[in-house]
Design an enzyme around this catalytic site. Structure first.
Site, PDB file in Angstrom:
ATOM      1  N   GLY A  68       5.547   4.382  -3.953  1.00 52.21           N
ATOM      2  CA  GLY A  68       5.044   5.446  -3.162  1.00 52.21           C
ATOM      3  C   GLY A  68       4.000   5.903  -4.125  1.00 52.21           C
ATOM      4  O   GLY A  68       3.091   6.833  -3.619  1.00 52.21           O
ATOM      5  N   TRP A  70       0.946   5.144  -5.251  1.00 51.74           N
ATOM      6  CA  TRP A  70      -0.630   4.861  -4.738  1.00 51.74           C
ATOM      7  C   TRP A  70      -0.812   5.849  -3.403  1.00 51.74           C
ATOM      8  O   TRP A  70      -1.805   6.344  -3.300  1.00 51.74           O
ATOM      9  CB  TRP A  70      -0.733   3.487  -4.824  1.00 51.74           C
ATOM     10  CG  TRP A  70      -1.219   2.542  -5.877  1.00 51.74           C
ATOM     11  CD1 TRP A  70      -0.758   2.856  -7.079  1.00 51.74           C
ATOM     12  CD2 TRP A  70      -2.481   1.648  -5.962  1.00 51.74           C
ATOM     13  NE1 TRP A  70      -1.472   1.887  -7.867  1.00 51.74           N
ATOM     14  CE2 TRP A  70      -2.416   1.331  -7.239  1.00 51.74           C
ATOM     15  CE3 TRP A  70      -3.121   1.148  -5.122  1.00 51.74           C
ATOM     16  CZ2 TRP A  70      -3.156   0.314  -7.823  1.00 51.74           C
ATOM     17  CZ3 TRP A  70      -3.810   0.012  -5.454  1.00 51.74           C
ATOM     18  CH2 TRP A  70      -3.977  -0.540  -6.857  1.00 51.74           C
ATOM     19  N   ASP A  88       5.622  -1.400   3.097  1.00 54.22           N
ATOM     20  CA  ASP A  88       6.321  -2.228   2.030  1.00 54.22           C
ATOM     21  C   ASP A  88       7.599  -2.853   2.692  1.00 54.22           C
ATOM     22  O   ASP A  88       8.066  -2.321   3.674  1.00 54.22           O
ATOM     23  CB  ASP A  88       6.777  -1.429   0.751  1.00 54.22           C
ATOM     24  CG  ASP A  88       7.011  -2.210  -0.434  1.00 54.22           C
ATOM     25  OD1 ASP A  88       6.114  -2.195  -1.285  1.00 54.22           O
ATOM     26  OD2 ASP A  88       7.881  -3.141  -0.500  1.00 54.22           O
ATOM     27  N   ASP A 104       7.609  -6.243   6.418  1.00 56.13           N
ATOM     28  CA  ASP A 104       6.879  -7.495   5.620  1.00 56.13           C
ATOM     29  C   ASP A 104       5.355  -7.596   5.989  1.00 56.13           C
ATOM     30  O   ASP A 104       5.156  -7.414   7.237  1.00 56.13           O
ATOM     31  CB  ASP A 104       7.635  -8.941   5.690  1.00 56.13           C
ATOM     32  CG  ASP A 104       7.126  -9.692   4.721  1.00 56.13           C
ATOM     33  OD1 ASP A 104       7.967 -10.204   3.841  1.00 56.13           O
ATOM     34  OD2 ASP A 104       5.609 -10.230   4.881  1.00 56.13           O
ATOM     35  N   ASP A 126      -1.470  -3.295  -3.844  1.00 59.97           N
ATOM     36  CA  ASP A 126      -0.975  -3.463  -5.085  1.00 59.97           C
ATOM     37  C   ASP A 126       0.248  -4.312  -5.320  1.00 59.97           C
ATOM     38  O   ASP A 126       1.071  -4.631  -5.940  1.00 59.97           O
ATOM     39  CB  ASP A 126      -0.393  -2.032  -5.815  1.00 59.97           C
ATOM     40  CG  ASP A 126      -0.377  -1.912  -7.284  1.00 59.97           C
ATOM     41  OD1 ASP A 126      -0.703  -2.991  -7.988  1.00 59.97           O
ATOM     42  OD2 ASP A 126       0.489  -1.303  -7.577  1.00 59.97           O
ATOM     43  N   LYS A 166      -4.739  -5.879  -6.203  1.00 61.22           N
ATOM     44  CA  LYS A 166      -4.140  -6.254  -7.414  1.00 61.22           C
ATOM     45  C   LYS A 166      -4.271  -7.919  -7.376  1.00 61.22           C
ATOM     46  O   LYS A 166      -3.880  -8.868  -6.450  1.00 61.22           O
ATOM     47  CB  LYS A 166      -2.760  -6.140  -7.562  1.00 61.22           C
ATOM     48  CG  LYS A 166      -2.146  -6.490  -9.206  1.00 61.22           C
ATOM     49  CD  LYS A 166      -0.750  -6.735  -9.101  1.00 61.22           C
ATOM     50  CE  LYS A 166       0.033  -5.729  -8.836  1.00 61.22           C
ATOM     51  NZ  LYS A 166       0.600  -4.804  -9.848  1.00 61.22           N
TER      52      LYS A 166
HETATM   53  C1  SAM Z   1       3.732  -3.165  -7.956  1.00 65.69           C
HETATM   54  S1  SAM Z   1       4.915  -2.580  -6.646  1.00 65.69           S
HETATM   55  C2  SAM Z   1       3.710  -1.641  -6.244  1.00 65.69           C
HETATM   56  C3  SAM Z   1       3.880  -0.052  -6.587  1.00 65.69           C
HETATM   57  C4  SAM Z   1       2.928   1.090  -5.724  1.00 65.69           C
HETATM   58  N1  SAM Z   1       1.586   0.716  -5.666  1.00 65.69           N
HETATM   59  C5  SAM Z   1       3.174   2.537  -6.524  1.00 65.69           C
HETATM   60  O1  SAM Z   1       2.197   2.822  -7.038  1.00 65.69           O
HETATM   61  O2  SAM Z   1       4.049   2.949  -6.364  1.00 65.69           O
HETATM   62  C6  SAM Z   1       4.587  -3.929  -5.773  1.00 65.69           C
HETATM   63  C7  SAM Z   1       5.082  -3.868  -4.239  1.00 65.69           C
HETATM   64  O3  SAM Z   1       4.789  -5.148  -3.421  1.00 65.69           O
HETATM   65  C8  SAM Z   1       5.838  -5.123  -2.573  1.00 65.69           C
HETATM   66  N2  SAM Z   1       5.668  -6.377  -1.825  1.00 65.69           N
HETATM   67  C9  SAM Z   1       5.583  -7.799  -2.268  1.00 65.69           C
HETATM   68  N3  SAM Z   1       5.482  -8.682  -1.351  1.00 65.69           N
HETATM   69  C10 SAM Z   1       5.467  -7.798  -0.221  1.00 65.69           C
HETATM   70  C11 SAM Z   1       5.270  -8.307   1.429  1.00 65.69           C
HETATM   71  N4  SAM Z   1       5.313  -9.630   1.674  1.00 65.69           N
HETATM   72  N5  SAM Z   1       5.260  -7.275   2.432  1.00 65.69           N
HETATM   73  C12 SAM Z   1       5.334  -6.065   1.732  1.00 65.69           C
HETATM   74  N6  SAM Z   1       5.516  -5.623   0.715  1.00 65.69           N
HETATM   75  C13 SAM Z   1       5.526  -6.545  -0.450  1.00 65.69           C
HETATM   76  C14 SAM Z   1       6.856  -4.949  -3.359  1.00 65.69           C
HETATM   77  O4  SAM Z   1       8.181  -4.837  -2.498  1.00 65.69           O
HETATM   78  C15 SAM Z   1       6.753  -4.011  -4.169  1.00 65.69           C
HETATM   79  O5  SAM Z   1       7.176  -3.140  -3.875  1.00 65.69           O
END
Ligand code: SAM
Length: 209
Positions: A68, A70, A88, A104, A126, A166
């Site tokens: 959370g 961002w 997410d 998803d 991200d 990203k």
């Molecule tokens: C690096 S973290 C994000 C951190 C966030 N920006 C923060 O500041 O708290 C990456 C996130 O991408 C999510 N993610 C990856 N593939 C996904 C998908 N297909 N659908 C939804 N979320 C996804 C992961 O579950 C993970 O929580």
């Protein structure tokens, strides 16, 4: 002479590593102190310092939002009248005035338009996949996520809206680069200070055509 040079290099490598560790710890500690959900929050602040795209009242769609960080920074920057929706596939502890959806990204559909009633001003991604350790598989997964984020920008982002995503070094090539160029203009890349030097992540900033 060669020995002195080697010693100097070793000293420099050591102090670079020290600086690197210190910076990583610094952002981690600062995030804790400021009550931020993640040290990643600093990455978004630094991206915004560079491109200055957040504005009061803006609507923000945050893809891959857990835990959370961002979304939290976005809400601060868009103010009371702004709206933030974080998506997410894993659940996120609630934060006041931010809507989180556990879904998803590939299953995302009418939820976004239902929440905002219009296209959004800012789309952030991200997202990062779970890595398998197999280089090619991981690379393909990352490319797929970036493609999905760009497709989301085509569906949900206003023309002239801001897109931050990203990506990974060496990722913006071939078909992906073509896809980016058909959807976005003024594409720029940034490696924020809070992003670990050893990580190949970089961020793309662009404006929706
Ligand atoms: C690096 S973290 C994000 C951190 C966030 N920006 C923060 O500041 O708290 C990456 C996130 O991408 C999510 N993610 C990856 N593939 C996904 C998908 N297909 N659908 C939804 N979320 C996804 C992961 O579950 C993970 O929580």
């Amino acid at each position: 002479m060669a020995n002195i040079k080697l010693k100097r290099k070793q000293k420099k490598d050591k102090s670079n590593k020290w600086l690197e560790r210190h910076l990583n710890d610094y952002f981690f500690i600062q995030a804790k102190k400021k009550g931020l959900r993640s040290r990643s929050s600093f990455k978004l602040m630094q991206i915004n310092q560079k491109f200055n795209f957040f504005f009061k009242g803006a609507s923000v769609l945050d893809l891959g939002a857990a835990p959370g960080g961002w979304s939290q920074i976005s809400k601060k920057l868009v103010g009371r009248k702004g709206k933030v929706l974080g998506i997410d596939k894993i659940s996120i502890e609630p934060i006041n005035d931010i809507k989180f959806l556990k879904i998803d990204i590939n299953d995302l559909d009418s939820q976004v338009t239902e929440f905002f009633n219009q296209k959004v001003d800012i789309l952030l991604s991200d997202m990062a996949p779970n890595t398998s350790g197999h280089k090619l598989t991981d690379h393909l997964k990352i490319i797929e996520l970036v493609e999905t984020a760009i497709n989301c920008s085509n569906k949900f982002l206003k023309s002239d809206g801001f897109f931050v995503c990203k990506i990974f070094q060496g990722g913006a090539q071939g078909k992906l680069l073509e896809l980016m160029k058909t959807s976005l203009k003024k594409i720029k890349y940034i490696k924020p200070l809070a992003s670990r030097k050893e990580s190949s992540e970089v961020y793309l900033f662009g404006i929706k055509k």
